[in-house]
Write an enzyme that holds these catalytic residues in place. Structure first.
Site, short mmCIF file in Angstrom:
data_model
loop_
_atom_site.label_atom_id
_atom_site.label_comp_id
_atom_site.label_asym_id
_atom_site.label_seq_id
_atom_site.Cartn_x
_atom_site.Cartn_y
_atom_site.Cartn_z
N LYS A 1 0.84 -1.20 0.00
CA LYS A 1 0.00 0.00 0.00
C LYS A 1 0.87 1.25 0.00
O LYS A 1 1.96 1.27 0.57
CB LYS A 1 -0.98 -0.01 1.16
CG LYS A 1 -0.42 -0.37 2.50
CD LYS A 1 -1.53 -0.56 3.52
CE LYS A 1 -0.94 -0.92 4.87
NZ LYS A 1 -1.92 -1.17 5.89
N GLY A 2 0.36 2.26 -0.69
CA GLY A 2 1.06 3.54 -0.75
C GLY A 2 0.20 4.61 -0.15
O GLY A 2 -0.80 4.32 0.52
N GLY A 3 0.56 5.86 -0.37
CA GLY A 3 -0.18 6.98 0.20
C GLY A 3 -1.60 7.05 -0.35
O GLY A 3 -2.53 7.42 0.37
N PHE A 4 -1.77 6.70 -1.63
CA PHE A 4 -3.07 6.78 -2.26
C PHE A 4 -3.76 5.42 -2.38
O PHE A 4 -4.96 5.31 -2.25
CB PHE A 4 -2.92 7.28 -3.71
CG PHE A 4 -2.73 8.75 -3.81
CD1 PHE A 4 -3.81 9.61 -3.71
CD2 PHE A 4 -1.47 9.27 -4.02
CE1 PHE A 4 -3.63 10.97 -3.82
CE2 PHE A 4 -1.28 10.63 -4.12
CZ PHE A 4 -2.36 11.49 -4.02
N ALA A 5 -2.96 4.43 -2.74
CA ALA A 5 -3.53 3.18 -3.25
C ALA A 5 -3.19 1.98 -2.40
O ALA A 5 -2.20 1.96 -1.67
CB ALA A 5 -2.99 2.96 -4.67
N LYS B 1 -4.06 -1.64 -8.76
CA LYS B 1 -4.00 -0.55 -7.78
C LYS B 1 -5.41 -0.03 -7.60
O LYS B 1 -6.08 0.32 -8.58
CB LYS B 1 -3.10 0.57 -8.33
CG LYS B 1 -1.67 0.50 -7.80
CD LYS B 1 -0.77 1.49 -8.48
CE LYS B 1 -0.81 2.87 -7.90
NZ LYS B 1 0.35 3.68 -8.33
N ASP C 1 11.07 10.11 -8.50
CA ASP C 1 10.86 9.51 -7.17
C ASP C 1 11.39 8.09 -7.14
O ASP C 1 10.74 7.17 -6.64
CB ASP C 1 9.36 9.53 -6.82
CG ASP C 1 9.15 9.31 -5.31
OD1 ASP C 1 10.14 9.42 -4.55
OD2 ASP C 1 8.02 9.01 -4.90
N1 LIG Z 1 2.86 -4.01 -10.29
C1 LIG Z 1 2.98 -4.31 -9.01
N2 LIG Z 1 3.26 -5.57 -8.62
C2 LIG Z 1 3.43 -5.87 -7.32
N3 LIG Z 1 3.31 -4.97 -6.32
C3 LIG Z 1 3.04 -3.70 -6.64
C4 LIG Z 1 2.86 -3.29 -8.00
N4 LIG Z 1 2.60 -1.96 -8.01
C5 LIG Z 1 2.62 -1.55 -6.74
N5 LIG Z 1 2.87 -2.59 -5.90
C6 LIG Z 1 2.96 -2.55 -4.44
O1 LIG Z 1 1.99 -1.65 -3.95
C7 LIG Z 1 2.60 -0.59 -3.21
C8 LIG Z 1 1.81 0.68 -3.44
O2 LIG Z 1 1.85 1.06 -4.80
P1 LIG Z 1 2.25 2.55 -5.21
O3 LIG Z 1 3.51 2.93 -4.50
O4 LIG Z 1 2.27 2.66 -6.67
O5 LIG Z 1 1.00 3.31 -4.61
P2 LIG Z 1 0.80 4.86 -4.43
O6 LIG Z 1 -0.25 5.06 -3.43
O7 LIG Z 1 0.59 5.46 -5.79
O8 LIG Z 1 2.22 5.23 -3.88
P3 LIG Z 1 2.84 6.60 -3.38
O9 LIG Z 1 2.33 6.81 -2.00
O10 LIG Z 1 4.32 6.31 -3.41
O11 LIG Z 1 2.41 7.66 -4.36
C9 LIG Z 1 4.04 -0.54 -3.70
O12 LIG Z 1 4.91 -0.07 -2.73
C10 LIG Z 1 4.31 -2.03 -4.01
O13 LIG Z 1 4.72 -2.70 -2.84
#
Ligand SMILES: Nc1ncnc2c1ncn2[C@@H]1O[C@H](COP(=O)(O)OP(=O)(O)OP(=O)(O)O)[C@@H](O)[C@H]1O
Length: 679
Positions: free
Chosen positions: A70-74, A91, A185
């Site tokens: 999970k990230g900040g958004f997704a 995502k 980033d």
């Molecule tokens: N294609 C993928 N295959 C496997 N795991 C993934 C994939 N894409 C993302 N992830 C996992 O999901 C997590 C969250 O995805 P991502 O960082 O793109 O989300 P976000 O909310 O957009 O992030 P950020 O907060 O950095 O903007 C990643 O750290 C990774 O561990």
């Protein structure tokens, strides 16, 4: 800027060990993420993610599996497409998280930018859609998670592993920069790893595209983790910000913590501004030197990507050609082989393991060659092209078009003036390989009957009709479909007869091109012309006729013009081009042979692979606007398709198998070309 009290309070609540470790490894300054969590509550209060996800623009349904991260958004989940059972990463972004205009814009930019990219070291964007509550992004799955996860288990990596990963990271960044994209980033959590231990760059949330040469960005919507000083100071930044981040990634992998880590964000930024970091005594001098160069405060003094690869950190030290998946948790053991070379001993099985990708490509290709149809599970099927499929179908076609076109255009420019001399259509083999990968990755297995055939005109598909390997003595002789004959001598010079066999083109060891009428060949070349004649006669007399149903090539190229001029006034133009000039006749640039196949690369960028087992061939060529693939069956019947159509509609299984095989076969030519150009 100060972090608000509310943000600090949330930060304090986030005291789980994993989170701490992540923030430590990524530079401890994830201000943006903390802000988002402060404004929307912790990630645990997210809207319930649906178990089954339906794409309203197609008939596809995805069943949600395990959480990948999970990230900040997704939140990112493993998704299984119901019909094909193919695994994807999905995502899921709750719309509550993108309620503010700038958040929506950021996501739109990310989708727009990422959907146009296609490279084997960049996570492949496949589709996006939304419903009332969420936006969904479908991506290629990276089952080995990110380098952040690996670092959590391992703390530090060995130098060979760092080289193995960095080489691929640099290849991915090279591709992005060739598309005028700055990632902005790059961090361990955004560097994902596939099942076959291939690096895939992810998260284009902060990425940007430069509009023109010399364009510089001043602001950034968010805070990169490995922030470069010029980004911090808002004085204008460009591609060098990614080079800085590569330095931070390299440092973190070797040392186990980021270079500018401070106990507060303020302290971290102050260290970045003052370029204050320690290089542990334990690091080798070449690693220290490269890190110093990458972390140079002045962006203009940082090395370029090519320069990094030439640094002794890469050229002197051992780089494994593969790493077993066990390195995600256990350090590999290196052993010296009987031949004296260093090799990796798999931490789990104590046995050598080929990367799964190469193995599966090769084995499915071989199965195909033996008549079976192997399932290629890593490749996502393309949805049928219907008007209902409003966005993804056309956008995907555009993305593939874009990717295939870009796979060549950028390098045609950069390779101009390189040696050996190239005709204007030349495509470096590395680009042919990239195109093949892009194409094979996108193409569906079914249906393929609808793939339109292409009728090549004139010399659009020039191919090798005969060849003879006499390299144990003189060299490699060949005849092309335009009836020209050539030899690539062991001393690396090349000579050929133009189709009328009364004009000779010579490419010296110094790679200069000279063209002579047969009657005025200089004495120094007499022996080579005699050998050329010998090869030509041998092939004429001993090898079967190389004709196919392809149209006979017209002499419409420059060479043809020269010949007709010569015929009309032979006395005036005996020496057609004695000064070094441009090649008028495509010639053999390189070739490699294995026990199963021979790969030949022509100076016009055409690449041909002949399969010994069943006497079939494939030819990849370029006709000024389109990439073509031609399958020559064992009856010498040719089937030509536009590569774009193949990527979109698929192709017959026998061609699919050969294209997969070719991805590997091209590698040898890529290596050979690199060796030739570096000498
Ligand atoms: N294609 C993928 N295959 C496997 N795991 C993934 C994939 N894409 C993302 N992830 C996992 O999901 C997590 C969250 O995805 P991502 O960082 O793109 O989300 P976000 O909310 O957009 O992030 P950020 O907060 O950095 O903007 C990643 O750290 C990774 O561990």
């Amino acid at each position: 800027m100060l972090i608000s009290k509310a943000t600090q309070a949330v930060a304090l609540r986030m005291k789980d060990v994993k989170g701490q470790m992540e923030r430590q490894l990524e530079g401890n300054n994830n201000k943006q993420r903390l802000k988002q969590q402060a404004s929307t509550g912790s990630t645990d209060t997210l809207t319930e993610d649906p178990d089954v996800i339906s794409d309203p623009t197609s008939d596809k349904q995805y069943v949600r599996g395990r959480l990948l991260g999970k990230g900040g958004f997704a939140r990112c989940y493993e998704l299984t497409e119901s019909t094909s059972k193919v695994l994807y990463a999905g995502k899921i972004i709750p719309k509550t998280r993108i309620s503010k205009p700038h958040q929506r814009q950021k996501l739109e930019r990310e989708i727009h930018l990422h959907s146009q990219l296609a490279h084997h070291n960049v996570v492949q964007f496949l589709d996006y859609f939304d419903d009332d509550e969420h936006v969904y992004i479908i991506l290629e799955i990276c089952n080995k998670k990110s380098l952040m996860h690996t670092m959590r288990q391992r703390k530090t990596l060995t130098e060979p592993e760092v080289r193995f990963f960095l080489l691929q990271i640099i290849e991915g960044i090279q591709y992005l920069h060739s598309q005028n994209v700055i990632h902005r980033d790059l961090k361990l959590g955004n560097i994902l790893v596939s099942d076959s231990m291939e690096i895939k760059l992810a998260d284009f949330g902060l990425a940007t595209r430069l509009e023109f040469d010399g364009d510089r960005k001043r602001t950034i919507c968010g805070t990169p983790n490995y922030i470069a000083p010029e980004v911090l100071e808002k004085i204008g930044h460009s591609y060098e910000a990614d080079i800085w981040a590569i330095g931070c990634v390299m440092y973190t992998m070797l040392v186990g913590k980021p270079p500018f880590e401070g106990s507060t964000l303020k302290e971290t930024y102050s260290r970045v501004r003052n370029n204050k970091y320690n290089l542990p005594f334990s690091l080798h001098s070449s690693a220290k030197d490269l890190i110093k160069q990458l972390l140079n405060s002045k962006p203009e003094d940082r090395p370029g990507l090519e320069e990094i690869l030439q640094h002794e950190f890469f050229t002197r030290g051992f780089t494994p050609t593969y790493l077993p998946p066990s390195v995600c948790h256990t350090a590999p053991r290196y052993a010296t082989t009987d031949a004296g070379a260093v090799d990796v001993v798999d931490g789990d099985y104590k046995s050598r393991e080929e990367p799964r990708r190469r193995f599966s490509e090769l084995s499915s290709a071989l199965q195909h060659l033996r008549g079976g149809r192997a399932k290629v599970t890593s490749k996502p099927p393309t949805p049928p092209s219907t008007s209902k499929h409003r966005r993804s179908s056309t956008d995907k076609t555009k993305a593939v078009t874009h990717a295939i076109k870009n796979a060549v255009s950028s390098v045609i420019e950069s390779s101009k003036g390189q040696s050996p001399p190239k005709s204007s259509n030349n495509i470096p083999p590395s680009k042919v390989q990239e195109m093949l990968m892009t194409c094979t990755r996108h193409m569906p297995e079914e249906p393929y009957n609808s793939t339109p055939k292409y009728k090549p005109k004139g010399s659009e598909v020039l191919w090798v009709t005969k060849w003879v390997d006499y390299s144990n003595k003189y060299g490699f002789g060949y005849q092309l479909s335009d009836t020209s004959v050539g030899v690539m001598f062991n001393d690396n010079s090349r000579i050929c007869f133009l189709p009328n066999r009364s004009t000779v083109q010579y490419i010296g060891v110094d790679r200069k091109v000279q063209i002579f009428a047969m009657t005025s060949v200089p004495q120094r070349l007499a022996n080579k012309v005699t050998l050329l004649d010998y090869f030509a006669t041998y092939m004429d007399e001993h090898l079967i006729k190389g004709e196919t149903d392809l149209p006979s090539p017209l002499l419409a190229r420059k060479g043809g013009d020269l010949e007709s001029k010569e015929k009309s006034s032979p006395t005036k133009r005996k020496v057609l081009q004695s000064e070094p000039g441009t090649a008028v006749q495509p010639f053999m640039q390189n070739w490699t042979k294995t026990k199963d196949s021979i790969t030949m690369y022509l100076s016009n960028g055409a690449l041909q692979i002949n399969f010994f087992e069943d006497h079939t061939k494939i030819v990849l060529s370029y006709n000024n606007s389109d990439h073509l693939v031609t399958y020559v069956d064992n009856e010498r019947i040719c089937h030509t398709y536009r590569l774009l159509h193949v990527a979109h509609y698929g192709c017959p299984a026998h061609l699919h198998a050969r294209m997969l095989y070719s991805v590997n076969a091209v590698k040898n030519i890529v290596a050979q070309e690199a060796a030739t150009t570096s000498t």
